[in-house]
Design an enzyme around this catalytic site. Structure first.
Site, mmCIF file in Angstrom:
data_model
loop_
_atom_site.group_PDB
_atom_site.id
_atom_site.type_symbol
_atom_site.label_atom_id
_atom_site.label_comp_id
_atom_site.label_asym_id
_atom_site.label_seq_id
_atom_site.Cartn_x
_atom_site.Cartn_y
_atom_site.Cartn_z
ATOM 1 N N GLN A 122 0.838 -1.196 0.000
ATOM 2 C CA GLN A 122 0.000 0.000 0.000
ATOM 3 C C GLN A 122 0.875 1.249 0.000
ATOM 4 O OE1 GLN A 122 -3.623 -0.242 1.710
ATOM 5 N NE2 GLN A 122 -4.063 1.761 0.892
ATOM 6 N N PHE A 123 1.305 1.662 -1.188
ATOM 7 C CA PHE A 123 2.169 2.837 -1.290
ATOM 8 C C PHE A 123 1.489 4.094 -0.794
ATOM 9 C CE2 PHE A 123 -0.134 3.328 -5.233
ATOM 10 C CZ PHE A 123 -0.175 4.699 -5.444
ATOM 11 N N THR A 124 0.162 4.121 -0.773
ATOM 12 C CA THR A 124 -0.553 5.325 -0.360
ATOM 13 C C THR A 124 -0.365 5.637 1.124
ATOM 14 O OG1 THR A 124 -2.611 4.107 0.005
ATOM 15 C CG2 THR A 124 -2.271 5.092 -2.187
#
Length: 154
Positions: free
Chosen positions: A78-80
Site C-alpha cells: 500500500q504505497f498510499t
C-alpha cells in the site's frame, strides 16, 4: 516502513473479482515502503508485527500474539501510506518507494514473517485490489520503523 495492522476474524484480497488470498483469524497488514527503507527495516517491522500481543487471553486481556492463537498474516502492499497531504488537496507520493525498490522489500517482509513461523498470504503487488476484512475488536495498530528508532519518553 509503515504498517497498518488490523486484527481480523477473516480477510481476503480480490483482483478483477477473483480471490487471490484469504485468511481466517489473524492480522491484515497494509504495508507501505519508503524511499529510505531497506532490508533491516523489513526484518525489524516483521518482528514487531509477529510479536504484537493484540489477541485476547483467557481473561479477555490483549496478551497473545498471532502465533499463540493459530493466526495468519495477509500482507497487502500500500504505497498510499506514504501519501503526503501537507500541501494542497492531492497527495504527493514522493516518499513512497518506486516499484523496483519496493517489491524486493515487500517480499523480504513476507519472508521474515514466514521465518518467524507465521503463515503469510499476500496481495498482488502493484495491482488494483479489493480488500475485504472483518476487523475484530476493532483493533488497529500503526507501526512506523522511523518511530521505532526514536527514544521513548521517560
Amino acid at each position: 516502513m509503515r504498517a497498518v495492522v488490523q486484527r481480523v476474524s477473516r480477510a481476503c484480497v480480490r483482483v478483477d473479482g477473483q480471490e487471490q488470498a484469504t485468511i481466517g483469524k489473524g492480522l491484515l497488514v497494509l504495508l507501505g515502503i519508503s524511499v529510505r527503507d531497506g532490508a533491516d527495516e523489513a526484518r525489524l517491522l516483521a518482528r514487531r508485527v509477529a510479536g504484537l500481543r493484540i489477541f485476547d487471553d483467557a481473561a479477555g486481556r490483549m496478551n497473545l500474539d498471532a502465533a499463540a492463537v493459530g493466526g495468519s498474516v495477509l500482507c497487502v502492499s500500500q504505497f498510499t501510506l506514504y501519501g503526503d497531504v501537507r500541501r494542497g488537496k492531492r497527495p504527493s507520493f514522493e516518499a513512497a518507494a518506486p516499484a523496483e525498490q519496493a517489491l524486493p522489500l515487500y517480499e523480504a517482509f513476507i519472508r521474515a514473517i514466514l521465518a518467524l513461523g507465521l503463515p503469510c498470504e499476500r496481495g498482488v503487488f502493484g495491482a488494483a485490489m479489493q480488500v475485504e476484512l472483518v476487523n475484530d475488536g476493532p483493533v488497529t495498530i500503526v507501526i512506523d520503523t522511523d518511530d521505532l528508532a526514536r527514544p521513548r519518553r521517560a
